[in-house]
Design an enzyme around this catalytic site. Structure first.
Site, PDB file in Angstrom:
ATOM      1  N   HIS A  14      74.725  22.806  -5.181  1.00  0.00           N
ATOM      2  CA  HIS A  14      75.218  24.171  -5.047  1.00  0.00           C
ATOM      3  C   HIS A  14      74.051  25.097  -4.730  1.00  0.00           C
ATOM      4  O   HIS A  14      72.893  24.746  -4.941  1.00  0.00           O
ATOM      5  CB  HIS A  14      75.801  24.681  -6.377  1.00  0.00           C
ATOM      6  CG  HIS A  14      76.789  23.787  -7.042  1.00  0.00           C
ATOM      7  ND1 HIS A  14      78.141  24.082  -7.095  1.00  0.00           N
ATOM      8  CD2 HIS A  14      76.647  22.624  -7.737  1.00  0.00           C
ATOM      9  CE1 HIS A  14      78.772  23.140  -7.778  1.00  0.00           C
ATOM     10  NE2 HIS A  14      77.883  22.246  -8.172  1.00  0.00           N
ATOM     11  N   TYR A  15      74.356  26.329  -4.286  1.00  0.00           N
ATOM     12  CA  TYR A  15      73.378  27.399  -4.457  1.00  0.00           C
ATOM     13  C   TYR A  15      73.923  28.353  -5.507  1.00  0.00           C
ATOM     14  O   TYR A  15      75.134  28.415  -5.749  1.00  0.00           O
ATOM     15  CB  TYR A  15      73.000  28.091  -3.164  1.00  0.00           C
ATOM     16  CG  TYR A  15      74.059  28.855  -2.383  1.00  0.00           C
ATOM     17  CD1 TYR A  15      75.039  29.644  -2.994  1.00  0.00           C
ATOM     18  CD2 TYR A  15      74.041  28.830  -0.990  1.00  0.00           C
ATOM     19  CE1 TYR A  15      75.962  30.359  -2.256  1.00  0.00           C
ATOM     20  CE2 TYR A  15      74.969  29.547  -0.244  1.00  0.00           C
ATOM     21  CZ  TYR A  15      75.924  30.316  -0.879  1.00  0.00           C
ATOM     22  OH  TYR A  15      76.841  31.027  -0.154  1.00  0.00           O
ATOM     23  N   THR A  16      73.005  29.112  -6.129  1.00  0.00           N
ATOM     24  CA  THR A  16      73.432  29.988  -7.221  1.00  0.00           C
ATOM     25  C   THR A  16      74.223  31.184  -6.711  1.00  0.00           C
ATOM     26  O   THR A  16      75.125  31.679  -7.391  1.00  0.00           O
ATOM     27  CB  THR A  16      72.218  30.475  -8.030  1.00  0.00           C
ATOM     28  OG1 THR A  16      71.249  31.036  -7.132  1.00  0.00           O
ATOM     29  CG2 THR A  16      71.597  29.329  -8.813  1.00  0.00           C
TER      30      THR A  16
ATOM     31  N   GLU B 228      72.336  23.313  -9.412  1.00  0.00           N
ATOM     32  CA  GLU B 228      72.338  24.645  -8.808  1.00  0.00           C
ATOM     33  C   GLU B 228      70.939  24.940  -8.253  1.00  0.00           C
ATOM     34  O   GLU B 228      69.942  24.813  -8.965  1.00  0.00           O
ATOM     35  CB  GLU B 228      72.708  25.707  -9.848  1.00  0.00           C
ATOM     36  CG  GLU B 228      74.155  25.662 -10.294  1.00  0.00           C
ATOM     37  CD  GLU B 228      75.081  26.442  -9.365  1.00  0.00           C
ATOM     38  OE1 GLU B 228      74.589  27.015  -8.369  1.00  0.00           O
ATOM     39  OE2 GLU B 228      76.302  26.469  -9.646  1.00  0.00           O
TER      40      GLU B 228
END
Length: 229
Positions: A24-26, A89
């Site tokens: 994921h990205y944050t 993340e």
């Protein structure tokens, strides 16, 4: 790699063995904001790890527990992705707050972490996926700037096929059937096509099924996709 401990209360017990890694990205303005949210009991979200832009890794949830990172999602025959996956993340403001390239130090740390987890649980390359792969109608992360090729060259993700490509000349229905067979939820057709392009043909994300998309998908369905040497 020795992560910094930053415990989150947002987890429960797994119901499935670990067979996936989800990146994921944050999607928040900075690392502090992301960590605060992922550790807030009211938010009801978390991940196992957070990788900052300088390569610092924080562990929020023990791997044996089910972190709450995937949400409503699907990959191949798995509906409870949270139970089957490790969630990572990656700190980046995302498309809403100034999406930008991932620094080398951060990618290096992600590679080390993915390598360790992949080996620990004998996870296949095809089950190291983007959040957008498992929830195409809802998510875009980690996005088209994430350097999947670097992971693929280390056999930590599937490569973008580049060799011996052939166009199967599929129509829309056949392409979507193949995309579903590969692993995507195709109930939102356009979202599934865009998610596939974002991952495997990021320089042109237009939702159009063209010859290049057909050739890439066909090659990915073969036993040993070749590319990214």
């Amino acid at each position: 790699m020795t992560p910094i401990e930053a415990p989150s209360p947002n987890f429960d017990d797994r119901k499935l063995p670990i067979t996936m890694i989800v990146l994921h990205y944050t999607g928040m303005v900075d690392a502090a904001s992301a960590l605060a949210r992922l550790r807030d009991p009211e938010a009801k979200v978390s991940a196992h790890y957070v990788v900052d832009e300088d390569g610092t890794v924080a562990r929020l949830v023990p791997e044996e527990k089910r972190a709450w990172h995937a949400g409503r999602s699907h990959w191949r025959d798995i509906e409870d992705v949270n139970s089957a996956s490790i969630g990572i993340e990656i700190v980046n403001p995302g498309h809403e707050f100034g999406y930008r390239a991932f620094p080398d130090a951060q990618v290096d740390a992600v590679i080390r972490l993915v390598h360790e987890i992949k080996d620990r649980y004998e996870i296949t390359r095809g089950n190291i996926v983007a959040h957008s792969d498992i929830a195409p109608a809802r998510k875009r992360d980690p996005g088209e700037l994430f350097p999947w090729g670097r992971l693929a060259r280390l056999r930590l993700a599937l490569p973008r096929p580049t060799k011996n490509l052939m166009d199967p000349m599929w129509g829309e229905a056949a392409f979507l059937l193949a995309l579903e067979r590969f692993g995507y939820d195709v109930s939102d057709k356009m979202a599934a096509i865009i998610a596939f392009q974002r991952r495997f043909r990021p320089e042109l994300i237009d939702g159009e099924i063209d010859a290049e998309c057909r050739m890439i998908l066909l090659a990915l369905l073969l036993p040993k996709p070749q590319g990214d040497d």
